[in-house]
Write a protein that holds these residues in place. Structure first.
Motif, short mmCIF file in Angstrom:
data_model
loop_
_atom_site.label_atom_id
_atom_site.label_comp_id
_atom_site.label_asym_id
_atom_site.label_seq_id
_atom_site.Cartn_x
_atom_site.Cartn_y
_atom_site.Cartn_z
N ASN A 1 0.11 -42.16 55.74
CA ASN A 1 -0.72 -42.84 56.08
C ASN A 1 -1.78 -42.77 54.48
O ASN A 1 -2.37 -43.72 54.01
N TYR A 2 -1.82 -41.41 54.39
CA TYR A 2 -2.58 -41.21 53.06
C TYR A 2 -2.13 -41.84 52.06
O TYR A 2 -2.76 -42.63 51.15
N TYR B 1 -3.24 -45.83 47.81
CA TYR B 1 -2.50 -46.56 46.73
C TYR B 1 -2.44 -48.11 47.05
O TYR B 1 -2.27 -49.00 46.30
N TRP B 2 -3.04 -48.45 48.44
CA TRP B 2 -2.95 -49.93 48.65
C TRP B 2 -4.34 -50.47 49.35
O TRP B 2 -5.18 -51.24 48.72
N THR B 3 -4.55 -49.99 50.48
CA THR B 3 -5.89 -50.26 51.15
C THR B 3 -6.99 -50.06 50.47
O THR B 3 -7.84 -50.87 50.09
N TYR B 4 -7.17 -48.62 49.92
CA TYR B 4 -8.33 -48.25 49.19
C TYR B 4 -8.17 -48.06 47.76
O TYR B 4 -8.75 -47.33 47.04
N ARG B 5 -7.26 -48.78 47.11
CA ARG B 5 -6.94 -48.84 45.83
C ARG B 5 -8.03 -48.93 44.82
O ARG B 5 -8.32 -48.36 43.64
N ASP B 6 -9.15 -49.74 45.27
CA ASP B 6 -10.17 -49.98 44.44
C ASP B 6 -11.42 -49.03 44.49
O ASP B 6 -12.42 -49.48 43.91
N ARG B 7 -11.12 -48.30 45.38
CA ARG B 7 -12.42 -47.26 45.68
C ARG B 7 -12.36 -46.14 44.63
O ARG B 7 -11.45 -46.04 44.05
N ASP B 8 -13.46 -45.43 44.73
CA ASP B 8 -13.69 -44.29 43.74
C ASP B 8 -12.40 -43.34 43.91
O ASP B 8 -12.11 -42.91 44.70
N LYS B 9 -11.92 -43.00 42.66
CA LYS B 9 -10.86 -42.03 42.56
C LYS B 9 -11.42 -40.79 41.87
O LYS B 9 -10.46 -40.09 41.48
N SER B 10 -12.42 -40.55 41.60
CA SER B 10 -13.16 -39.46 40.67
C SER B 10 -12.94 -37.99 41.46
O SER B 10 -12.61 -37.02 40.85
N GLY B 11 -12.97 -38.01 42.59
CA GLY B 11 -12.88 -36.67 43.40
C GLY B 11 -11.71 -36.51 44.36
O GLY B 11 -12.03 -36.39 45.48
N ARG B 12 -10.45 -36.50 43.66
CA ARG B 12 -9.19 -36.48 44.57
C ARG B 12 -9.08 -35.33 45.59
O ARG B 12 -8.78 -35.42 46.71
N ARG C 1 -11.74 -33.50 47.03
CA ARG C 1 -12.74 -33.55 48.07
C ARG C 1 -12.09 -34.76 48.96
O ARG C 1 -12.27 -34.76 50.13
N GLU C 2 -11.42 -36.14 48.30
CA GLU C 2 -11.02 -36.99 49.16
C GLU C 2 -10.07 -36.47 49.95
O GLU C 2 -9.98 -36.60 51.20
N LEU C 3 -8.89 -35.80 49.45
CA LEU C 3 -8.03 -35.22 50.20
C LEU C 3 -8.34 -34.25 51.26
O LEU C 3 -8.19 -34.27 52.51
N THR C 4 -9.39 -33.34 50.91
CA THR C 4 -9.87 -32.41 52.03
C THR C 4 -10.58 -33.24 53.18
O THR C 4 -10.37 -32.92 54.28
N LEU C 5 -11.12 -34.41 52.86
CA LEU C 5 -12.21 -35.08 53.74
C LEU C 5 -11.02 -35.69 54.54
O LEU C 5 -11.19 -35.80 56.00
N PHE C 6 -9.99 -36.22 54.04
CA PHE C 6 -8.93 -37.15 54.77
C PHE C 6 -8.18 -36.25 55.62
O PHE C 6 -7.93 -36.60 56.85
N LEU C 7 -7.86 -35.04 55.20
CA LEU C 7 -7.19 -34.08 56.16
C LEU C 7 -8.19 -33.49 57.19
O LEU C 7 -7.59 -33.46 58.33
N LEU C 8 -9.38 -33.37 56.96
CA LEU C 8 -10.28 -33.26 58.11
C LEU C 8 -10.58 -34.34 59.09
O LEU C 8 -10.35 -33.97 60.18
#
Length: 196
Positions: free
Chosen positions: A62-63, A68-79, A81-88
């Motif tokens: 799902n990640y 790379y599809w659903t939220y591809r246009d969203r902020d990509k600056s803090g990967r 942070r993003e991955l940590t929050l996604f896993l949490l």
């Protein structure tokens, strides 16, 4: 843009987001169910543990779909942070999902293959609502609009106020009032003969 048009545009964006989230979630559901059933059938791993392992495999799939599809246009600056929050948040969703399966299996003794699949899917459905909210709110943050902070409505001015031509900022046209002219000081030429 009128309020109704702005609301319609927001609802259209939300509908597209929900549809994309649903497609990625459906792929994750298939991965989750297939891995669960393979583990239940071909291993001696207990039902709930096998379901949890399948959930984590689906989370990884799902990640990739979300980023790379659903939220591809969203902020990509803090990967990181993003991955940590996604896993949490995915872990919280996994607890919700597995909790439903656990309650059915150990609380009610419903652990036949059909019952396990039904409660697995029910748990996924409940956890999906939480995941949708948390991913779109905290994980895949929207980029700020170019016209953020500008009024969505056209500014209505009184006839006394002069108006500069509309200025275009991004997709919004905004009427900006011209500075009001400073009134000239009133000079009174009255003779004050009493004080002289």
């Amino acid at each position: 843009m009128s309020e109704r048009g702005a609301l319609r545009a927001r609802l259209d964006l939300l509908a597209r987001e929900v549809a994309k989230f649903g497609v990625v979630g459906a792929v994750g559901l298939v991965v989750n169910i297939v891995v669960s059933n393979l583990l239940w059938r071909y291993t001696d791993i207990p039902t709930v543990r096998a379901g949890l392992l399948a959930t984590f495999v689906a989370i990884l799939c799902n990640y990739v779909g979300f980023r790379y599809w659903t939220y591809r246009d969203r902020d990509k600056s803090g990967r990181t942070r993003e991955l940590t929050l996604f896993l949490l948040f995915s872990a919280v969703g996994a607890v919700i999902e597995t909790g439903v399966l656990y309650a059915a299996t150990y609380g009610f003794g419903w652990n036949s293959p059909v019952q396990s699949n039904v409660f697995k899917i029910l748990g996924i459905g409940i956890a999906t609502l939480f995941r949708f909210w948390s991913y779109r709110t905290w994980v895949f943050k929207a980029l700020p609009d170019a016209a953020e902070g500008l009024p969505d409505k056209e500014v209505v001015l009184s006839p006394e106020e002069s108006v500069r031509p509309a200025q275009s900022v991004g997709d919004a046209a905004v009427s900006v009032p011209a500075p009001a002219p400073v009134p000239a000081p009133v000079v009174r030429a009255e003779a004050d003969t009493a004080r002289r």
